[in-house]
Design an enzyme around this catalytic site. Structure first.
Site, mmCIF file in Angstrom:
data_model
loop_
_atom_site.group_PDB
_atom_site.id
_atom_site.type_symbol
_atom_site.label_atom_id
_atom_site.label_comp_id
_atom_site.label_asym_id
_atom_site.label_seq_id
_atom_site.Cartn_x
_atom_site.Cartn_y
_atom_site.Cartn_z
ATOM 1 N N LYS A 114 9.867 116.642 -8.289
ATOM 2 C CA LYS A 114 9.194 117.580 -7.331
ATOM 3 C C LYS A 114 9.393 119.283 -7.571
ATOM 4 O O LYS A 114 8.415 119.736 -7.419
ATOM 5 C CB LYS A 114 9.758 117.224 -6.048
ATOM 6 C CG LYS A 114 9.249 115.766 -5.477
ATOM 7 C CD LYS A 114 9.815 115.308 -4.151
ATOM 8 C CE LYS A 114 9.464 113.953 -3.943
ATOM 9 N NZ LYS A 114 10.183 113.297 -2.709
ATOM 10 N N GLN B 222 14.763 114.321 1.520
ATOM 11 C CA GLN B 222 14.270 113.355 0.445
ATOM 12 C C GLN B 222 15.193 112.060 1.329
ATOM 13 O O GLN B 222 16.391 112.066 1.629
ATOM 14 C CB GLN B 222 15.014 113.433 -0.571
ATOM 15 C CG GLN B 222 15.173 112.755 -1.639
ATOM 16 C CD GLN B 222 13.538 112.362 -2.398
ATOM 17 O OE1 GLN B 222 12.729 113.273 -2.447
ATOM 18 N NE2 GLN B 222 13.372 111.036 -2.275
ATOM 19 N N ASP C 83 5.608 115.947 4.487
ATOM 20 C CA ASP C 83 5.700 114.520 3.987
ATOM 21 C C ASP C 83 4.786 113.652 5.037
ATOM 22 O O ASP C 83 4.485 112.701 4.973
ATOM 23 C CB ASP C 83 7.046 113.998 4.156
ATOM 24 C CG ASP C 83 7.436 113.734 2.871
ATOM 25 O OD1 ASP C 83 6.716 113.435 1.949
ATOM 26 O OD2 ASP C 83 9.042 113.752 2.571
#
Ligand code: NDP
Length: 289
Positions: free
Chosen positions: A48, A91, A114
């Site tokens: 990422k 994460q 997200d």
């Protein structure tokens, strides 16, 4: 049969984003929190970071090998209050014992790149603009490579997780599909899948979806990422057997995976634009950036 190349489409999305970012008054900034010592998570975060840099997004990775819920909540509070940070990503999975929902809910919904915050999931449900979870958002772009208008199509989503299956079903519903969400308790899964014009598999079981489950001419999206004993990756769909029956199908690798990261970058750019203009993140379309 059309193999939907997520690798190439993601490359195209990143190139478009890089052009947009060049025109922005400042670089968007993404904060990534990596808690614990899961090696797969470390690889995802590195990928990422690399992809963000490629399009001109600044990233700040906070690595916490040992941490607590309270420390994470304090850190998120700090990032929420930092005007220079546009997006915050935690994460997953978090180390055992830390309540993921509590941590995800602490993120400012405007910085929730997200799309996992309950407020944003709720907005998606009621049809209001909101940042959308990256994997389902990427799946929709892949589906649109095969077909623009999805009105009236039967869609079956196998899997009901909050990060993939549920938002995926909502997105398909929003595009006027007739959607069924299947899960481990579904009866006659094979028969149900066979009714699908669009079949999305997000199960986590290698080559689970068999050729005789697939309707002729279906669009099949394989979200699964499974590591085989020989180290190779495979999806939830038996690609070789199913592909000849499909109008379009995504491979694994180089299907949904690269699109997930591209959509994270897109959500970050949109969050930055929203911060710069004082608008809701979901009201921003890339064309406006
Ligand atoms: P979860 O484990 O959270 O959910 C799996 C879902 O599959 C559950 O809803 C479960 O049902 C259902 N399921 C399990 N067994 C069966 C069965 N025998 N029949 C029907 N349904 C079943 O997984 P995720 O949604 O997080 O991920 C799914 C897959 O996608 C994984 O392989 C993951 O690695 C991959 N993934 C890939 C991404 C990408 O970028 N390509 C991003 C995110 C995930 P129930 O709810 O009843 O238990």
């Amino acid at each position: 049969m059309n193999v939907l190349n997520g690798f190439e489409l993601a490359k195209q999305c990143r190139a478009e984003l890089a052009e947009k970012v060049k025109k922005m008054p400042r670089a968007p900034k993404l904060a990534v929190i990596l808690a614990g010592d899961d090696p797969a998570s470390a690889v995802y975060v590195r990928n990422k970071e690399k992809a963000a840099a490629e399009v001109g997004i600044e990233s700040l990775v906070v690595r916490l090998e040992k941490t607590t819920r309270d420390e994470l909540l304090r850190l998120i509070g700090k990032l929420n209050g930092d005007d220079g940070v546009d997006g915050i990503l935690v994460q997953l999975p978090l180390p055992a014992g830390i309540d993921e929902n509590a941590v995800l809910q602490a993120i400012d919904p405007a910085k929730d790149v997200d799309g996992f915050h309950p407020l944003n999931l709720g907005r998606l449900m009621i049809g209001e603009p909101a940042p959308v979870a990256c994997t389902p958002k990427g799946c929709m772009k892949l589906i649109h490579q095969a077909r623009r208008d999805l009105t009236g199509l039967n869609a079956v989503v196998v899997g009901r997780s909050v990060i993939v299956g549920k938002p995926m079903a909502q997105l398909l519903l929003r595009e006027n599909c007739t959607v069924t969400t299947a899960h481990s308790k579904t009866r006659d899964l094979a028969g149900l899948c066979k009714t699908a014009d669009i079949l999305v598999a997000a199960v986590g079981k290698p080559r689970f979806v068999q050729a005789d489950w697939v309707k002729d001419g279906a669009i099949v999206i394989d979200v699964g990422i499974n590591r085989l004993p020989d180290g190779k990756l495979c999806g939830d769909v038996d690609f070789d057997a199913c592909a000849p029956k499909c109008q379009a199908i995504t491979p694994v690798p180089k299907g949904v995976g690269p699109m997930t990261i591209a959509m994270l970058l897109e959500n970050t750019v949109e969050a930055c634009e929203a911060a710069l203009t004082g608008r809701n993140i979901g009201d921003i379309t890339l064309e406006e950036v």
